[in-house]
Design an enzyme around this catalytic site. Structure first.
Site, PDB file in Angstrom:
ATOM      1  N   PHE A 136       1.065  -1.537   0.229  1.00  0.00           N
ATOM      2  CA  PHE A 136       0.088  -0.056  -0.133  1.00  0.00           C
ATOM      3  C   PHE A 136       1.143   1.323  -0.110  1.00  0.00           C
ATOM      4  O   PHE A 136       1.577   1.161   0.564  1.00  0.00           O
ATOM      5  CB  PHE A 136      -0.952   0.106   1.205  1.00  0.00           C
ATOM      6  CG  PHE A 136      -1.815   1.251   1.287  1.00  0.00           C
ATOM      7  CD1 PHE A 136      -2.958   1.334   0.720  1.00  0.00           C
ATOM      8  CD2 PHE A 136      -1.872   1.754   1.826  1.00  0.00           C
ATOM      9  CE1 PHE A 136      -3.978   2.013   0.428  1.00  0.00           C
ATOM     10  CE2 PHE A 136      -2.375   3.438   2.191  1.00  0.00           C
ATOM     11  CZ  PHE A 136      -3.742   3.168   0.859  1.00  0.00           C
ATOM     12  N   ASP A 221       8.906   2.543   1.352  1.00  0.00           N
ATOM     13  CA  ASP A 221       8.195   3.240   1.456  1.00  0.00           C
ATOM     14  C   ASP A 221       7.955   3.282   2.739  1.00  0.00           C
ATOM     15  O   ASP A 221       7.507   1.969   3.701  1.00  0.00           O
ATOM     16  CB  ASP A 221       6.977   2.644   1.009  1.00  0.00           C
ATOM     17  CG  ASP A 221       4.876   3.313   1.734  1.00  0.00           C
ATOM     18  OD1 ASP A 221       5.692   4.134   2.738  1.00  0.00           O
ATOM     19  OD2 ASP A 221       4.015   3.520   0.573  1.00  0.00           O
ATOM     20  N   LYS A 250       3.423  10.548   8.481  1.00  0.00           N
ATOM     21  CA  LYS A 250       1.941   9.259   9.293  1.00  0.00           C
ATOM     22  C   LYS A 250       2.549  10.722  10.625  1.00  0.00           C
ATOM     23  O   LYS A 250       2.271  11.625  11.025  1.00  0.00           O
ATOM     24  CB  LYS A 250       1.975   8.194   9.833  1.00  0.00           C
ATOM     25  CG  LYS A 250       0.495   7.841   8.332  1.00  0.00           C
ATOM     26  CD  LYS A 250       0.958   6.624   8.296  1.00  0.00           C
ATOM     27  CE  LYS A 250      -0.058   5.707   7.683  1.00  0.00           C
ATOM     28  NZ  LYS A 250      -1.719   5.548   7.841  1.00  0.00           N
TER      29      LYS A 250
END
Length: 409
Positions: A136, A221, A250
């Protein structure tokens, strides 16, 4: 005006299905809803609230900066952006930083960068990007196409071309796809949405070696795994493998939207003036909060504390499982953990999440077979204990209901 969950259905696009709970206040690892009901937070806003809710250092940074300067444009730079970039460079492999507003935007920048580097260095044929199934990387059309979950990318027309997907932790599947036409390999050094899957040492080192062999860039990532989440500042540091490009978001803002792409001088030089940009990326508010979050997390006390808390979670979850046999394994690293459900409860992670909420505990899913935990990195040990007690109560109720339904059937 009455503000309730029903207002969501009236005024919001229906791409989310939020819980009936509407939180109005948070402090540390606790939340309170409109009715004053208290919840222990093991979700962390999906690994975002790395210091819990309303941490004094972040509140101070935000309010001080709010009284100075909010937004300029990227025709000018600003002090908080430069300070945060310097901090990131000084504490990682990177020489250069690009700021964005989210993980998806950081990944979009990384994907554009690797294509541009390949074009400039090797010509127009070197365009293939290889990512991994169940990965993702965001929700833009480019990042969702690179993400290895077709359910998120299908149905939006033609996808960006020359993207292939290998199997995570299967080096042979990558070998079958990679060639001198590959410009980059993109992966999470701990798969999040895909089920909290850690890479094997052989796999992650093999990926690095294959990238070197084919002059392909390696992109990590670390949107979810970064900023202390695994007990290392960034997950790559605990794997002994250094990427060429790293994305982070995040936890970087502790709850304030910010993302960043990190890379080396040799790679960064290909994003010359005008090749990429962001209106809000690197704004003073986000960077001031990001600097406070980064400095608070990047200490031996906090990072070592993550490893201590990981063990408390593992011990507590294993003790629960000894009674109820609902998990097949506890996965992950640091405070990005997943409880994979046993065969009897396959596909029911949402049921566990809802049952936990009924008991005053917020947890997450990582697919339909894994319950995910991504709490504050500094969650008090007393809150871990209390939260696990609530989780056990939820499981006891769920197990009893499942048994009753089975007997009735």
């Amino acid at each position: 005006m009455q503000v309730s969950r029903s207002l969501f259905d009236e005024v919001m696009v229906p791409n989310y299905a939020p819980s009936p709970i509407v939180p109005v206040r948070g402090e540390g690892s606790r939340l309170w809803d409109q009715q004053g009901r208290e919840f222990i937070d093991f979700a962390g806003g999906i690994a975002v609230n790395c210091l819990g809710h309303c941490h004094p250092a972040l509140v101070k940074a935000l309010t001080e900066q709010a009284n100075k300067l909010w937004h300029l444009s990227n025709t000018m730079t600003n002090e908080p952006a430069l300070m945060l970039a310097k901090r990131l460079v000084d504490n990682t492999f990177a020489d250069k930083v690009y700021f964005a507003n989210s993980g998806a935007e950081a990944n979009e920048a990384a994907l554009k960068l690797v294509r541009r580097v390949a074009l400039n260095n090797y010509g127009p044929e070197k365009t293939q990007i290889i990512a991994f199934k169940q990965g993702f990387h965001g929700r833009t059309l480019f990042t969702v196409s690179v993400g290895g979950q077709p359910a998120y990318s299908d149905g939006f027309g033609p996808k960006p071309a020359d993207i292939d997907h290998a199997e995570y932790n299967n080096l042979d599947s990558l070998k079958a796809l990679i060639s001198d036409k590959t410009c980059a390999v993109v992966l999470e050094p701990l798969q999040g949405e895909g089920g909290i899957i850690s890479p094997t040492v052989e796999f992650i080192q093999g990926v690095r070696a294959l990238c070197n062999q084919h002059n392909a860039l390696l992109v990590f990532d670390e949107v979810q795994s970064g900023v202390g989440r695994t007990g290392d500042l960034y997950a790559y540091m605990g794997l002994g493998v250094v990427p060429d490009v790293l994305t982070t978001a995040k936890a970087l803002g502790g709850g304030f939207p910010i993302g960043a792409m990190l890379t080396t001088n040799d790679i960064a030089k290909h994003l010359v003036v005008g090749t990429h940009g962001s209106t809000y990326g690197g704004n003073p508010l986000a960077c001031a909060v990001g600097l406070a979050a980064f400095d608070t997390v990047n200490t031996p006390e906090v990072l070592n504390g993550v490893k201590v808390r990981e063990q408390l979670f593992r011990d507590g979850l294993n003790a629960i499982n000894a009674k109820y046999q609902v998990f097949s394994e506890i996965r992950g690293k640091g405070l990005l953990l997943g409880a994979a459900l046993s065969a009897d409860y396959a596909g029911k992670s949402r049921d566990f999440m809802l049952a936990a909420a009924e008991q005053g505990l917020l947890v997450l899913m990582a697919g339909y077979n894994v319950v995910r935990f991504a709490p504050s990195l500094i969650i008090p040990e007393a809150d871990i204990k209390a939260g696990l007690e609530r989780f056990e109560a939820a499981i006891a109720k769920l197990v009893a209901a499942t048994a009753a339904a089975k007997n009735a059937g």
